[in-house]
Design an enzyme around this catalytic site. Structure first.
Site, PDB file in Angstrom:
ATOM      1  CE1 TYR A  33      -6.970   9.030  -1.959  1.00 10.60           C
ATOM      2  CE2 TYR A  33      -7.277  11.363  -2.436  1.00 10.60           C
ATOM      3  CZ  TYR A  33      -6.571  10.189  -2.603  1.00 10.60           C
ATOM      4  OH  TYR A  33      -5.475  10.171  -3.423  1.00 10.60           O
ATOM      5  NE  ARG A  52     -11.870   8.657  -8.653  1.00  6.61           N
ATOM      6  CZ  ARG A  52     -10.962   9.561  -9.055  1.00  6.61           C
ATOM      7  NH1 ARG A  52     -10.204   9.323 -10.120  1.00  6.61           N
ATOM      8  NH2 ARG A  52     -10.819  10.689  -8.400  1.00  6.61           N
ATOM      9  NE  ARG A 100      -3.871  -1.135  15.319  1.00  5.60           N
ATOM     10  CZ  ARG A 100      -3.140  -2.174  14.924  1.00  5.60           C
ATOM     11  NH1 ARG A 100      -3.171  -3.283  15.620  1.00  5.60           N
ATOM     12  NH2 ARG A 100      -2.404  -2.095  13.829  1.00  5.60           N
ATOM     13  CG  HIS A 102      -4.836  -6.441  11.333  1.00  2.00           C
ATOM     14  ND1 HIS A 102      -4.419  -6.254  12.622  1.00  2.00           N
ATOM     15  CD2 HIS A 102      -3.809  -6.041  10.545  1.00  2.00           C
ATOM     16  CE1 HIS A 102      -3.196  -5.762  12.626  1.00  2.00           C
ATOM     17  NE2 HIS A 102      -2.797  -5.617  11.374  1.00  2.00           N
ATOM     18  CE  LYS A 149      -8.950  10.343  -5.431  1.00  2.00           C
ATOM     19  NZ  LYS A 149      -7.527  10.464  -5.702  1.00  2.00           N
ATOM     20  CD  GLU A 182      -1.777   6.033 -10.824  1.00  2.00           C
ATOM     21  OE1 GLU A 182      -2.665   6.770 -11.266  1.00  2.00           O
ATOM     22  OE2 GLU A 182      -1.965   5.218  -9.902  1.00  2.00           O
ATOM     23  CG  LEU A 207      -7.440   6.904  -9.313  1.00  2.00           C
ATOM     24  CD1 LEU A 207      -8.147   5.958  -8.345  1.00  2.00           C
ATOM     25  CD2 LEU A 207      -7.268   8.257  -8.665  1.00  2.00           C
TER      26      LEU A 207
HETATM   27  N1  PMP Z   1      -3.492   8.885  -9.947  1.00  7.09           N
HETATM   28  C1  PMP Z   1      -3.313   9.107  -8.627  1.00  7.09           C
HETATM   29  C2  PMP Z   1      -2.434   8.174  -7.854  1.00  7.09           C
HETATM   30  C3  PMP Z   1      -3.932  10.200  -8.003  1.00  7.09           C
HETATM   31  O1  PMP Z   1      -3.774  10.404  -6.679  1.00  7.09           O
HETATM   32  C4  PMP Z   1      -4.724  11.085  -8.775  1.00  7.09           C
HETATM   33  C5  PMP Z   1      -5.342  12.299  -8.149  1.00  7.09           C
HETATM   34  N2  PMP Z   1      -6.393  11.995  -7.287  1.00  7.09           N
HETATM   35  C6  PMP Z   1      -4.894  10.808 -10.150  1.00  7.09           C
HETATM   36  C7  PMP Z   1      -4.261   9.702 -10.697  1.00  7.09           C
HETATM   37  C8  PMP Z   1      -5.746  11.684 -11.010  1.00  7.09           C
HETATM   38  O2  PMP Z   1      -7.109  11.486 -10.733  1.00  7.09           O
HETATM   39  P1  PMP Z   1      -8.176  12.656 -10.935  1.00  7.09           P
HETATM   40  O3  PMP Z   1      -8.019  13.145 -12.346  1.00  7.09           O
HETATM   41  O4  PMP Z   1      -9.489  11.993 -10.710  1.00  7.09           O
HETATM   42  O5  PMP Z   1      -7.855  13.707  -9.932  1.00  7.09           O
END
Ligand code: PMP
Length: 285
Positions: A33, A52, A100, A102, A149, A182, A207
């Site tokens: 996403y 991304r 379904r 895997h 992501k 994070e 991320l």
């Molecule tokens: N880390 C995670 C786990 C996130 O979900 C997000 C938000 N999408 C971010 C960092 C920040 O990413 P961005 O600045 O691209 O929104």
């Protein structure tokens, strides 16, 4: 006002927007996403979000369902149809629908694509930034590929709920080395007492945030010192300032980490300045 969602080629009223029960996104969280900020009805930093997206899909070997320009067009159209001035546009692509099992479907299926958009309260977000937010820390329990992501967000969901139940707005994951990776939906930053702006390098354990990347341009322009390295919760307790970044929060000052007051307990001046300057460096389309 009725809301609309784009689902596999059609814009539908949200109540009629459905995906197949055998969609692999629903069954296995087998999808990716993106979330883009919308300001003045325009997308913020869409090309970086789409780059991304392309990378996430390629890492998971999910086919790109259509050219990036078409995806961007659909994002704009979903924003327009939902009359979003300030808010977010959400885009999800999954491996598609298959019986379904895997392993990947033997015969290639078409990836599913969904786009939604919603208004947010600008005033509410600004008010939160004026008072600052509290964060908690929690052990890292995600897989070592969170640079993708993916929609597989269960640890993030549980961490955010834990934060909420403790009266905080975000949870920072702490890895086995005792360092912050994070937030559950944001990147984590501190500013040391001698003015260095510190955030973890973008490896497989965070991320690589788009807001994070744009903020680095802001830091450079303002001649602030950036230090890309890991930091511990203990170092953050002692920081002059702390903040989080994400497309929905931009730069959100942090005033409390695990019940420790950061700085003087008010949003720091550098964090506020970074928030104020951010959109001068963002790309609008
Ligand atoms: N880390 C995670 C786990 C996130 O979900 C997000 C938000 N999408 C971010 C960092 C920040 O990413 P961005 O600045 O691209 O929104």
């Amino acid at each position: 006002m009725s809301r609309f969602a784009y689902v596999n080629g059609r814009y539908l009223p949200s109540r009629d927007a459905c995906v197949n029960v055998e969609d692999r996104g629903y069954q296995f969280a087998d999808g990716v996403y993106e979330v883009c900020e919308v300001r003045g009805g325009r997308l913020v930093d869409a090309p970086r979000h789409l780059a991304r997206l392309q990378r996430s899909l390629s890492e998971l070997r999910i086919a790109m369902p259509m050219p990036l320009v078409s995806i961007e067009f659909i994002m704009h159209e979903t924003v327009r149809r939902n009359r979003v001035d300030y808010g977010l546009v959400y885009l999800q692509i999954t491996r598609g629908v298959a019986r379904r099992d895997h392993a990947f479907p033997v015969t290639a299926v078409k990836p599913s694509i969904v786009v939604t958009a919603k208004n947010l309260s600008y005033e509410k977000n600004q008010a939160a930034a004026k008072s600052g937010i509290a964060v908690i820390t929690t052990p890292e329990n995600r897989w070592p590929r969170v640079d993708i992501k993916s929609v597989s967000l269960l640890p993030n969901v549980l961490a955010k709920q834990q934060a909420k139940e403790k009266g905080a707005s975000e949870a920072w994951f702490v890895d086995r080395d005792g360092c912050v990776t994070e937030g559950s939906s944001s990147n984590a930053w501190i500013i040391t007492r001698d003015g260095r702006v510190v955030t973890r390098p973008a490896d497989n354990y965070i991320l690589s945030g788009i807001t994070r990347a744009v903020l680095m341009n802001v830091l450079e322009a303002l001649q602030l010192r950036l230090e890309e390295r890991a930091f511990t919760p203990e170092e953050s307790y002692d920081a002059a300032e702390a903040f989080i970044t994400s497309a929905s929060q931009i730069v959100m000052p942090v005033i409390k980490i695990d019940d420790r007051i950061i700085g003087d307990g008010k949003p720091g001046s550098v964090s506020q300045r970074l928030r104020d300057e951010f959109h001068r460096f963002a790309y609008f389309s």
